[in-house]
Design a protein around this motif. Structure first.
Motif, PDB file in Angstrom:
ATOM      1  N   PHE A  30      -5.092  11.505   5.167  1.00 32.91           N
ATOM      2  CA  PHE A  30      -4.745  10.658   4.027  1.00 32.91           C
ATOM      3  C   PHE A  30      -5.496   9.333   4.036  1.00 32.91           C
ATOM      4  O   PHE A  30      -5.215   8.450   3.246  1.00 32.91           O
ATOM      5  N   ASP A  31      -6.457   9.174   4.934  1.00 30.08           N
ATOM      6  CA  ASP A  31      -7.239   7.950   5.052  1.00 30.08           C
ATOM      7  C   ASP A  31      -8.473   8.031   4.150  1.00 30.08           C
ATOM      8  O   ASP A  31      -9.596   8.164   4.615  1.00 30.08           O
ATOM      9  N   TRP A  32      -8.252   7.951   2.858  1.00 30.95           N
ATOM     10  CA  TRP A  32      -9.336   8.095   1.891  1.00 30.95           C
ATOM     11  C   TRP A  32     -10.260   6.883   1.864  1.00 30.95           C
ATOM     12  O   TRP A  32     -11.404   6.979   1.451  1.00 30.95           O
ATOM     13  N   LEU A  33      -9.764   5.731   2.286  1.00 29.92           N
ATOM     14  CA  LEU A  33     -10.578   4.519   2.273  1.00 29.92           C
ATOM     15  C   LEU A  33     -11.223   4.245   3.627  1.00 29.92           C
ATOM     16  O   LEU A  33     -11.849   3.206   3.817  1.00 29.92           O
ATOM     17  N   HIS A  34     -11.033   5.142   4.600  1.00 26.50           N
ATOM     18  CA  HIS A  34     -11.619   5.044   5.936  1.00 26.50           C
ATOM     19  C   HIS A  34     -11.253   3.730   6.613  1.00 26.50           C
ATOM     20  O   HIS A  34     -12.120   3.017   7.124  1.00 26.50           O
TER      21      HIS A  34
END
Length: 91
Positions: A81-85
């Motif tokens: 769920f870490d789409w923004l890294h």
């Protein structure tokens, strides 16, 4: 998953399931045509609350087992769920 996390997960699933199960098969005073003076016609007359609590618990146990199994197996992790890294990389 810690014991506390498992309990919190079960509680959240239980209450969400309860909110879905509560309006099922409810008979209101308006439906039965027996409105007590001073109450709303949509007030429940026959609610089957004890039966709904057991149904909610059964559904919640099944959903909890599936979700906890997915979490414990690692099929889905927080990194998915870490789409923004923003999470630090594992070393």
């Amino acid at each position: 998953m810690t014991i506390t996390a498992a309990i919190v997960l079960f509680a959240v699933i239980w209450f969400m399931t309860l909110l879905v199960v509560l309006p099922v098969r409810i008979k209101t005073q308006g439906d039965l045509g027996e409105i007590v003076p001073g109450t709303h016609a949509g007030a429940p007359e026959v609610h089957h609350l004890k039966k709904k609590m057991w149904i909610t618990t059964g559904i919640a146990i099944v959903l909890w087992a599936v979700i906890a199994g997915i979490i414990l197996s690692g099929v889905i992790s927080i990194r998915d769920f870490d789409w923004l890294h923003q999470l630090e990389p594992l070393e």
